[in-house]
Design an enzyme around this catalytic site. Sequence first.
Site, PDB file in Angstrom:
ATOM      1  N   TYR A 215       0.821  -1.212   0.000  1.00  0.00           N
ATOM      2  CA  TYR A 215       0.000   0.000   0.000  1.00  0.00           C
ATOM      3  C   TYR A 215       0.858   1.265   0.000  1.00  0.00           C
ATOM      4  CZ  TYR A 215      -2.870   3.725   2.053  1.00  0.00           C
ATOM      5  OH  TYR A 215      -3.479   4.928   2.325  1.00  0.00           O
TER       6      TYR A 215
ATOM      7  N   LYS B 157       1.439   3.886  -3.179  1.00  0.00           N
ATOM      8  CA  LYS B 157       1.006   5.274  -2.994  1.00  0.00           C
ATOM      9  C   LYS B 157       2.188   6.237  -3.148  1.00  0.00           C
ATOM     10  CE  LYS B 157      -2.489   6.784  -2.034  1.00  0.00           C
ATOM     11  NZ  LYS B 157      -3.549   7.325  -2.926  1.00  0.00           N
TER      12      LYS B 157
END
Length: 471
Positions: free
Chosen positions: A216, A220
Amino acid sequence: MANGCTVGNLLFLEKILRVQPNVKKIFLLIRETPKRSVEQRLQEEVVDIELFRVLREKWGEEDFNSILLPKIIPVSGDVSHENLGIVNSELREEMWREIDIIVNSAATTKFDERYDVAFGINVLGAMHVQDFASKCPKLEMLLHVSTGLIPEKPLHMGETLAGSEIPILDMDEEKKIIEERLKGFLTQKLTDKEISRVMKDLGVERAMLHGWPNTYVFTKAMGEMVLEKFKEKVNVVIIRPTIITSTYKEPFPGWIEGLRTLDSIFVAYGKGKLKFFVGDPQSTLDMIPGDMVVNCMITAIATHSNNKHDLCVYHVGSSRRNPMKYETIKWLMHHYLTENPLLDSKGKPIRIGKPTTLNTMASFHNYIAIHYLPFLKVLKLINIMFCNYFEILYTNARRKINHALRLAELYKPYLFSQAIFDDANTENLRMTIQGNNMNMDMLNFDPKSIQWDEYFVKTHFMGIAKFVLND
């Protein structure tokens, strides 16, 4: 334009309609599903939910439906596709002509999401939003919601973190690795579950190779890098919230949709499924209510619109100015659940015991070895003796233990972290509100205003019970 029906965007949409009802249009990008159109999803997942109750009551059903609702234009699309997956060319042209601010919070937030899925949404999605934005002549700002890093500064293309085994992050190479791995599956007889597991492992492996703890935050970060040069064309603002919790005050206290990391622990403990807490009791959990994140977003938009082109980063969190210890959270959970027990399937209250704290990974592994592995070994032996009669039971028990071990490894950097997130830029933004005589209450995102004990016991935990568990 707002991107996707995420929690942050729902709060943002509600706030804009409540405090800026004269807004002309809000194009809301929604992914259509085989069973529901974007219009159905807008009605069922946005307009009809409890979050919009205050707006409906303020305007009345008739005016809300005839005046406010038409301002929201549902757009069928998907950020992982070029042109945001918008097939309707007339609508696309209209959006290019009229949009002046883009808010992108579309993301997959699973720590161990499949690498191809996370890359498609968090990296290529940011790229596609930027490409779409470049065709909007009236555009004043692109606001991108990301996730926290300790320094409050932009990431540069190719940047890796300390401890990385590779000095430069090459996004084209990452994309190639994904494509080659997916192509390789064509000649292998793997189930969908097996492919998913391989791609999840690949994401974590590539993240850790470049110094990031999970898929994640890694993807990002790459999404942020994509936007770095776009500041030459328009203002770019990156908002990095930490752990987002239920609303502090607006539109009412305690609203939350779905379970996040901390909330899953609360529910598992309250349901009697979690007997221990893993982590350093003195580690700081950086959290911030969702409405404060939205207030920061709106303040950033108001401050940077029409300014000279730049890229600004704002951390929205609490660890520097109002830290909360893991140990305190644990006992607040215990206090609340003792006084307000969750209910079992028969409607009877679930009584919980005092939580055990495992403050090292070694103690966690020892706990598993003593309390769970002996049962698994006995079950395996019985299964063999009875010719695999208990295979499903044994497989499920083994899977649950392996899942717990995997989750502990994924969350280890956070459960044992002493990190304090820099928020100097965000503090300066707060000072801007004061200097411009803006409404401090309406745009409050000061974590020092939160009394954590009262907030968790009287607002957040009650919000989980009411809006998620429906207790």
